[in-house]
Design a protein around this motif. Sequence first.
Motif, short mmCIF file in Angstrom:
data_model
loop_
_atom_site.label_atom_id
_atom_site.label_comp_id
_atom_site.label_asym_id
_atom_site.label_seq_id
_atom_site.Cartn_x
_atom_site.Cartn_y
_atom_site.Cartn_z
N ASN A 21 77.14 30.23 21.75
CA ASN A 21 76.63 30.59 20.42
C ASN A 21 75.46 31.54 20.46
OD1 ASN A 21 78.54 29.06 19.07
ND2 ASN A 21 77.26 27.23 19.06
N THR A 22 74.65 31.47 21.51
CA THR A 22 73.47 32.33 21.62
C THR A 22 73.80 33.70 22.21
OG1 THR A 22 72.09 30.38 21.93
CG2 THR A 22 71.14 32.49 22.57
N HIS A 23 74.61 33.72 23.26
CA HIS A 23 74.82 34.96 24.02
C HIS A 23 76.20 35.58 23.87
CE1 HIS A 23 70.99 34.15 25.86
NE2 HIS A 23 71.40 32.93 26.15
N GLY A 24 77.12 34.89 23.23
CA GLY A 24 78.46 35.45 23.09
C GLY A 24 79.15 35.00 21.83
N LYS A 25 78.42 35.00 20.76
CA LYS A 25 78.96 34.51 19.49
C LYS A 25 80.26 35.23 19.10
CE LYS A 25 75.94 33.35 16.50
NZ LYS A 25 74.92 33.27 15.48
N GLU A 26 80.32 36.53 19.35
CA GLU A 26 81.51 37.30 18.98
C GLU A 26 82.73 36.94 19.84
OE1 GLU A 26 79.03 39.90 21.74
OE2 GLU A 26 78.65 38.59 20.07
N TYR A 27 82.49 36.26 20.99
CA TYR A 27 83.60 35.87 21.86
C TYR A 27 83.87 34.37 21.78
CZ TYR A 27 82.60 40.43 23.82
OH TYR A 27 82.38 41.77 23.97
N GLY A 28 83.22 33.68 20.88
CA GLY A 28 83.34 32.23 20.77
C GLY A 28 84.76 31.72 20.64
N ASP A 29 85.60 32.44 19.91
CA ASP A 29 86.99 32.00 19.74
C ASP A 29 87.84 32.26 20.99
OD1 ASP A 29 86.80 34.74 19.32
OD2 ASP A 29 88.47 34.78 17.91
N LEU A 30 87.34 33.05 21.93
CA LEU A 30 88.07 33.36 23.16
C LEU A 30 87.64 32.48 24.34
CD1 LEU A 30 88.03 37.25 23.03
CD2 LEU A 30 89.89 35.72 22.37
N LEU A 31 86.61 31.63 24.12
CA LEU A 31 86.06 30.83 25.21
C LEU A 31 86.24 29.35 24.93
CD1 LEU A 31 82.72 32.79 25.67
CD2 LEU A 31 84.77 32.99 27.06
#
Length: 94
Positions: free
Chosen positions: A47-57
């Motif tokens: 949530n802090t460092h990769g919010k835009e990739y959250g749905d891919l992780l």
Amino acid sequence: MLLQVNYLIRSRKDGKYLVARLPEKSGIEASYLLVFQQDYDALSYINTHGKEYGDLLTVETASPTQLKSLMLRWSYAGFGIVKDPLVPDIQFVS
């Protein structure tokens, strides 16, 4: 020791684990598997460092024996134990 659970972040797209890449003395990059002590720490990191990739992780659990197998299979140089996911504060162990 075998009851300890570790948490890893993995890509849903290609199955690769989240790693930190550090240059070695030889000039070659070494990959360190990022390991979290709690599942909420791994989610905070996303949530802090990769919010835009959250749905891919996704966050996965791994025992120490599974981590050893991952080290051998993926040829990681060591672990990056994430102490604070917000800063991030990472302790690297070879």
